[in-house]
Write a protein that holds these residues in place. Structure first.
Motif, PDB file in Angstrom:
ATOM      1  N   ASP A  43     -47.855  35.392  10.855  1.00 47.99           N
ATOM      2  CA  ASP A  43     -47.152  36.621  11.230  1.00 47.99           C
ATOM      3  C   ASP A  43     -45.938  36.850  10.328  1.00 47.99           C
ATOM      4  O   ASP A  43     -45.689  37.968   9.881  1.00 47.99           O
ATOM      5  CB  ASP A  43     -46.707  36.574  12.688  1.00 47.99           C
ATOM      6  N   GLU A  47     -45.376  40.023   7.691  1.00 50.29           N
ATOM      7  CA  GLU A  47     -44.175  40.872   7.725  1.00 50.29           C
ATOM      8  C   GLU A  47     -43.504  40.944   6.358  1.00 50.29           C
ATOM      9  O   GLU A  47     -43.105  42.022   5.911  1.00 50.29           O
ATOM     10  CB  GLU A  47     -43.186  40.352   8.765  1.00 50.29           C
ATOM     11  N   GLN A  51     -43.163  44.310   4.131  1.00 48.75           N
ATOM     12  CA  GLN A  51     -41.827  44.828   3.840  1.00 48.75           C
ATOM     13  C   GLN A  51     -41.512  44.864   2.350  1.00 48.75           C
ATOM     14  O   GLN A  51     -40.829  45.766   1.885  1.00 48.75           O
ATOM     15  CB  GLN A  51     -40.758  43.976   4.538  1.00 48.75           C
TER      16      GLN A  51
END
Length: 82
Positions: A43, A47, A51
């Protein structure tokens, strides 16, 4: 014969250097959160790529997600936590 690479039979492990007390504390925290280290790290990696990734990084992430979904479907695995 097709020159395209076939994915390995299973996801390869990736060793990382982490002090033992940090690794153990992280495992306990993940357990309290109802997860374990692997999905939590995945996870975090997702991310970061979402990003900060460029087009190639995002394409590779999509490819990796498809690979993971295929592996789970063959194993009857759990769905990704959201």
């Amino acid at each position: 014969m097709d020159d395209q690479k076939l994915p390995p039979a299973k996801t390869p492990t990736r060793p990382i250097r982490v002090p033992i007390p940090m690794w153990e504390a992280y495992g306990r925290v993940c357990a309290r959160l109802g997860t374990d280290r692997t999905p939590d790290l995945l996870d975090h990696m997702r991310e970061r790529i979402q990003q900060h990734g460029d087009a190639q990084d995002l394409a590779d992430l999509e490819s990796a997600e498809q690979e993971l979904a295929e592996r789970r479907s063959r194993k009857g695995g759990r769905p990704r936590r959201t």
